[in-house]
Design a protein around this motif. Structure first.
Motif, PDB file in Angstrom:
ATOM      1  N   ILE A  13       0.096  -1.323  -1.921  1.00  0.00           N
ATOM      2  CA  ILE A  13       1.401  -1.737  -1.392  1.00  0.00           C
ATOM      3  C   ILE A  13       1.475  -1.470   0.110  1.00  0.00           C
ATOM      4  CG2 ILE A  13       3.865  -1.210  -1.446  1.00  0.00           C
ATOM      5  CD1 ILE A  13       3.562  -0.794  -4.494  1.00  0.00           C
ATOM      6  N   VAL A  14       1.012  -0.293   0.544  1.00  0.00           N
ATOM      7  CA  VAL A  14       1.028   0.037   1.983  1.00  0.00           C
ATOM      8  C   VAL A  14       0.160  -0.946   2.759  1.00  0.00           C
ATOM      9  CG1 VAL A  14       0.296   1.761   3.675  1.00  0.00           C
ATOM     10  CG2 VAL A  14       1.602   2.455   1.663  1.00  0.00           C
ATOM     11  N   LEU A  15      -1.026  -1.268   2.241  1.00  0.00           N
ATOM     12  CA  LEU A  15      -1.918  -2.226   2.926  1.00  0.00           C
ATOM     13  C   LEU A  15      -1.296  -3.620   2.955  1.00  0.00           C
ATOM     14  CD1 LEU A  15      -5.436  -1.102   1.649  1.00  0.00           C
ATOM     15  CD2 LEU A  15      -4.483  -0.845   3.944  1.00  0.00           C
ATOM     16  N   PHE A  16      -0.639  -4.019   1.865  1.00  0.00           N
ATOM     17  CA  PHE A  16      -0.002  -5.333   1.826  1.00  0.00           C
ATOM     18  C   PHE A  16       1.138  -5.406   2.826  1.00  0.00           C
ATOM     19  CE2 PHE A  16       3.122  -8.347   0.102  1.00  0.00           C
ATOM     20  CZ  PHE A  16       2.345  -9.495   0.131  1.00  0.00           C
ATOM     21  N   VAL A  17       1.952  -4.352   2.889  1.00  0.00           N
ATOM     22  CA  VAL A  17       3.054  -4.310   3.857  1.00  0.00           C
ATOM     23  C   VAL A  17       2.497  -4.335   5.281  1.00  0.00           C
ATOM     24  CG1 VAL A  17       4.926  -2.869   4.762  1.00  0.00           C
ATOM     25  CG2 VAL A  17       4.691  -3.196   2.292  1.00  0.00           C
ATOM     26  N   ALA A  18       1.420  -3.610   5.558  1.00  0.00           N
ATOM     27  CA  ALA A  18       0.801  -3.608   6.882  1.00  0.00           C
ATOM     28  C   ALA A  18       0.278  -5.002   7.222  1.00  0.00           C
ATOM     29  CB  ALA A  18      -0.316  -2.583   6.944  1.00  0.00           C
ATOM     30  N   PHE A  19      -0.329  -5.666   6.225  1.00  0.00           N
ATOM     31  CA  PHE A  19      -0.814  -7.026   6.432  1.00  0.00           C
ATOM     32  C   PHE A  19       0.346  -7.963   6.760  1.00  0.00           C
ATOM     33  CE2 PHE A  19      -1.360 -11.237   4.551  1.00  0.00           C
ATOM     34  CZ  PHE A  19      -2.405 -11.708   5.308  1.00  0.00           C
ATOM     35  N   CYS A  20       1.446  -7.850   6.002  1.00  0.00           N
ATOM     36  CA  CYS A  20       2.606  -8.719   6.236  1.00  0.00           C
ATOM     37  C   CYS A  20       3.208  -8.473   7.617  1.00  0.00           C
ATOM     38  CB  CYS A  20       3.655  -8.497   5.138  1.00  0.00           C
ATOM     39  SG  CYS A  20       3.141  -9.153   3.537  1.00  0.00           S
ATOM     40  N   LEU A  21       3.322  -7.221   8.020  1.00  0.00           N
ATOM     41  CA  LEU A  21       3.844  -6.904   9.342  1.00  0.00           C
ATOM     42  C   LEU A  21       2.933  -7.451  10.445  1.00  0.00           C
ATOM     43  CD1 LEU A  21       5.192  -3.256   8.916  1.00  0.00           C
ATOM     44  CD2 LEU A  21       6.520  -5.348   9.279  1.00  0.00           C
TER      45      LEU A  21
END
Length: 105
Positions: A12-20
């Protein structure tokens, strides 16, 4: 925290970082995009600069030709002046010689 929870939290943290990161990239490209009017204006300015450089080159060429003409004319005038001064010197010498013959004899 179990291993599965840790993996899901990391995902989830990596996905949020990717989205940002993707959103930041989109924003940067959105605000730094060059408009067609700006490109047209740059092309027009480039054309005007090219025309100004051509005009400058023509003016330089004209001035160089004019300078060469005036230098040539000055050299001719100086040569004519030298010849006239030489003729005047000869005339004065001849006049003095004639005066000395006329009054000296």
């Amino acid at each position: 925290m179990t291993r599965i929870e840790f993996i899901i939290a990391t995902a989830i943290v990596l996905f949020v970082a990717f989205c940002l990161g993707w959103f930041a990239n989109w924003l940067v490209h959105r605000f730094t995009r060059v408009a067609q009017s700006d490109v047209d204006q740059l092309e027009r300015m480039s054309q005007e600069l090219h025309e100004a450089e051509e005009t400058r080159d023509q003016a330089i060429t004209y001035l160089q030709q004019r300078e060469a003409e005036l230098t040539n004319q000055l050299a001719q005038t100086e040569a004519e002046l030298g010849a006239a001064m030489e003729g005047l010197r000869d005339a004065r010498t001849e006049t003095e010689a004639l005066r000395s013959q006329l009054y000296g004899a």
